[in-house]
Design an enzyme around this catalytic site. Structure first.
Site, PDB file in Angstrom:
ATOM      1  N   ARG A   8      18.068  14.729 -31.199  1.00  0.00           N
ATOM      2  CA  ARG A   8      16.845  15.232 -30.559  1.00  0.00           C
ATOM      3  C   ARG A   8      17.074  16.607 -29.979  1.00  0.00           C
ATOM      4  O   ARG A   8      18.114  16.890 -29.409  1.00  0.00           O
ATOM      5  CB  ARG A   8      16.400  14.292 -29.435  1.00  0.00           C
ATOM      6  N   VAL A   9      16.076  17.476 -30.154  1.00  0.00           N
ATOM      7  CA  VAL A   9      16.005  18.744 -29.427  1.00  0.00           C
ATOM      8  C   VAL A   9      14.642  18.810 -28.768  1.00  0.00           C
ATOM      9  O   VAL A   9      13.711  18.103 -29.164  1.00  0.00           O
ATOM     10  CB  VAL A   9      16.227  19.972 -30.349  1.00  0.00           C
ATOM     11  N   SER A  10      14.519  19.651 -27.759  1.00  0.00           N
ATOM     12  CA  SER A  10      13.275  19.706 -26.985  1.00  0.00           C
ATOM     13  C   SER A  10      12.186  20.545 -27.632  1.00  0.00           C
ATOM     14  O   SER A  10      11.008  20.249 -27.488  1.00  0.00           O
ATOM     15  CB  SER A  10      13.554  20.237 -25.579  1.00  0.00           C
ATOM     16  N   THR A  11      12.571  21.633 -28.335  1.00  0.00           N
ATOM     17  CA  THR A  11      11.572  22.531 -28.917  1.00  0.00           C
ATOM     18  C   THR A  11      11.985  22.953 -30.315  1.00  0.00           C
ATOM     19  O   THR A  11      13.134  22.803 -30.717  1.00  0.00           O
ATOM     20  CB  THR A  11      11.404  23.814 -28.075  1.00  0.00           C
ATOM     21  N   GLN A  14      14.996  25.307 -30.780  1.00  0.00           N
ATOM     22  CA  GLN A  14      16.367  24.819 -30.661  1.00  0.00           C
ATOM     23  C   GLN A  14      16.796  24.208 -31.986  1.00  0.00           C
ATOM     24  O   GLN A  14      15.964  23.807 -32.797  1.00  0.00           O
ATOM     25  CB  GLN A  14      16.464  23.770 -29.545  1.00  0.00           C
TER      26      GLN A  14
END
Length: 194
Positions: A8-11, A14
């Site tokens: 998982r990445v936030s945006t 990234q």
């Protein structure tokens, strides 16, 4: 026993390349890795990738994450996810700290993590209570902002006295009929005006 990876990445700005590489080093193929691009502040069960993964994964399977913080932003959320995995008898492996939930060391780690989660919940609760008390003492109005101004509330009462229904008044002011009902029903009027 099947193995699944999660990254998982936030945006979109990234990259989760490092996580994918770590999962591939564990022998996972790309079709075994689920990815989310969403903030860690969103609860794990509300993330599309994680929700789909939890639907596919079965008891005895293994879920592998490159880093603990990829599972969630705070201890409470991570512990909630781990609790679900444990209840479903799904083993969790976190690569960067070498923890597996089906080993004694992994279970010890989870016990410690659960303690921190409880501590974090208590701290948040204490801060919330203290913040509310300070706001009340400062004379601040707590709760949701009223949908209607004082002038609009007076107008509602005038319209109601003229014979308009709550639904008609709600249409004029673009609010729900229940908002109008709280103002026009005796007893609820004082509460709504506060």
């Amino acid at each position: 026993m099947r193995r699944f990876g999660y990254a998982r990445v936030s945006t979109d700005h990234q990259s989760n390349d490092a996580q994918i590489i770590a999962l591939r080093h564990e022998g996972l193929a790309d079709d075994q890795i689920t990815q989310d691009v969403i903030s860690g502040g969103v609860p794990a069960l509300s993330r599309p990738g994680m929700a789909a993964l939890l639907n596919a994964i079965q008891p005895g399977d293994h879920l592998i994450a490159a880093k603990l913080d990829r599972l969630g932003r705070d201890t409470v959320d991570v512990m909630g996810l781990i609790r679900i995995l444990n209840e479903r008898r799904i083993n969790l492996r976190i690569l960067n700290i070498g923890v597996e939930t089906d080993t004694p060391n992994g279970r010890l780690f989870l016990t410690i993590l659960a303690g921190f989660a409880e501590f974090e919940r208590e701290i948040i609760r204490e801060r919330t209570i203290a913040g509310l008390a300070a706001a009340r003492e400062a004379g601040k109005r707590l709760g949701r902002k009223p949908k209607l101004t004082i002038r609009q509330r007076s107008h509602v009462l005038e319209l109601a006295r003229s014979g308009m229904s709550n639904r008609q008044i709600a249409g004029v002011l673009d609010v729900s009929a229940s908002t109008i009902q709280r103002l026009t029903t005796p007893g609820l009027h004082q509460k709504a005006a506060l």
